[in-house]
Design a protein around this motif. Structure first.
Motif, short mmCIF file in Angstrom:
data_model
loop_
_atom_site.label_atom_id
_atom_site.label_comp_id
_atom_site.label_asym_id
_atom_site.label_seq_id
_atom_site.Cartn_x
_atom_site.Cartn_y
_atom_site.Cartn_z
N LEU A 296 11.31 -2.12 -2.27
CA LEU A 296 11.45 -3.38 -2.80
C LEU A 296 10.15 -4.02 -3.60
CD1 LEU A 296 13.11 -6.22 -2.49
CD2 LEU A 296 11.90 -6.72 -0.36
N GLU A 297 10.40 -4.24 -4.84
CA GLU A 297 9.38 -4.80 -5.86
C GLU A 297 9.56 -6.31 -5.48
OE1 GLU A 297 8.53 -2.71 -9.02
OE2 GLU A 297 8.61 -0.71 -8.10
N LEU A 298 8.64 -7.10 -5.31
CA LEU A 298 8.60 -8.66 -5.51
C LEU A 298 7.68 -9.20 -6.32
CD1 LEU A 298 9.15 -9.47 -1.66
CD2 LEU A 298 10.85 -9.40 -3.32
N THR A 299 8.09 -10.11 -7.32
CA THR A 299 7.12 -10.72 -8.25
C THR A 299 7.19 -12.25 -7.97
OG1 THR A 299 8.93 -10.86 -9.92
CG2 THR A 299 7.49 -8.84 -9.90
N GLY A 300 6.44 -12.90 -8.96
CA GLY A 300 6.52 -14.28 -8.68
C GLY A 300 5.72 -14.79 -7.43
N PRO B 236 -1.67 -2.95 2.56
CA PRO B 236 -1.03 -1.57 2.60
C PRO B 236 -0.90 -0.98 4.03
CG PRO B 236 -2.35 -1.74 0.53
CD PRO B 236 -2.66 -2.83 1.23
N GLY B 237 0.23 -0.68 4.28
CA GLY B 237 0.58 -0.14 5.48
C GLY B 237 1.02 -1.37 6.63
N VAL C 8 7.28 -3.08 -1.14
CA VAL C 8 7.35 -2.69 0.29
C VAL C 8 8.54 -1.51 0.31
CG1 VAL C 8 8.86 -3.53 2.49
CG2 VAL C 8 7.46 -5.20 1.06
N THR C 9 7.88 -0.36 1.14
CA THR C 9 8.85 0.74 1.40
C THR C 9 9.82 0.40 2.41
OG1 THR C 9 7.44 2.27 0.42
CG2 THR C 9 9.04 3.03 1.71
N TYR C 10 11.03 0.61 2.24
CA TYR C 10 11.88 0.34 3.27
C TYR C 10 11.99 1.56 4.39
CZ TYR C 10 14.63 -2.92 0.39
OH TYR C 10 15.27 -4.15 -0.40
N ARG D 95 7.22 -1.35 5.32
CA ARG D 95 5.95 -1.16 5.33
C ARG D 95 5.37 -1.71 3.76
NH1 ARG D 95 3.24 -0.23 9.71
NH2 ARG D 95 3.95 0.42 11.53
N VAL D 96 4.10 -2.28 3.61
CA VAL D 96 3.59 -2.56 2.33
C VAL D 96 3.06 -1.24 1.86
CG1 VAL D 96 1.97 -3.94 1.31
CG2 VAL D 96 3.25 -4.91 3.02
#
Length: 207
Positions: free
Chosen positions: A41-45, A54-55, A99-101, A73-74
């Motif tokens: 999941l990539e979030l912007t803004g 990370p982690g 975020v890795t699902y 996890r980030v």
């Protein structure tokens, strides 16, 4: 305030973080995640927002009403984000939170009560994150499914028909094309899906 006393933003002074996070998805992005599978999941803004490390574990939620839709996890950021945060296929630009699902319940969100969020990213204490994660429960058993997409196409040759098929799929996508799914070996249980949800494709049943 001491160095270990939490701020209302979810961070603590001295640069340390809470160790777990709640990420609130916009409604449009939630619908996009339901339509097409993504490993991340990539979030912007999120300029100016608190940045998880990370982690760090993440609970992904949607609002109105507040529901838990995934855990993750980030991941290390790629240094690029999507130009349109509601379109995972848009062009990339700088500054994403990735975020890795690790667990998804996108189709059966879990209601969450008593959790106050103060923005798109909110710090959680580890106990609070575990309580959210426990609400999801163990993942269901996986099974084989048959998924098909039938399009009547006029063409001069089989090869041209295939080219037109993929062109229509790319142009229309899951927002307009119905996909048909059934358990392997039980085609009589076939069900149409449009926009990520079951849809009745029999006009006689609508009468």
């Amino acid at each position: 305030m001491t160095d270990t006393e939490p701020r209302t933003s979810g961070t603590i002074e001295g640069g340390a973080g809470p160790g777990a996070w709640a990420v609130l998805l916009p409604a449009e992005r939630y619908e996009a995640e339901r339509l097409v599978h993504h490993d991340t999941l990539e979030l912007t803004g999120l300029d100016g927002a608190v940045r998880p490390r990370p982690g760090d574990p993440v609970a992904v939620l949607v609002d109105e009403p507040l529901r838990l839709v995934a855990l993750g996890r980030v991941a290390l950021a790629t240094g690029e984000t999507r130009e349109d945060p509601d379109d995972p296929q848009s062009e990339a630009g700088p500054g994403a939170l990735v975020v890795t699902y690790t667990r998804r319940v996108l189709d059966e969100p879990v209601p969450v009560g008593g959790l106050a969020l103060d923005g798109p990213v909110t710090g959680l204490d580890p106990a609070g994150f575990r309580e959210l994660a426990d609400r999801i429960g163990p993942p269901p058993a996986r099974r084989s499914w048959l998924v098909s997409l039938d399009l009547p196409i006029e063409a001069a040759s089989p090869a041209e028909a295939v080219r037109l098929f993929w062109a229509y799929v790319q142009e229309l996508g899951p927002r307009e094309l119905p996909a048909f799914v059934s358990p392997a070996g039980d085609e009589l249980a076939m069900q149409a899906f449009v926009l990520g949800a079951e849809a009745n494709q029999d006009p006689e049943e609508d009468d």
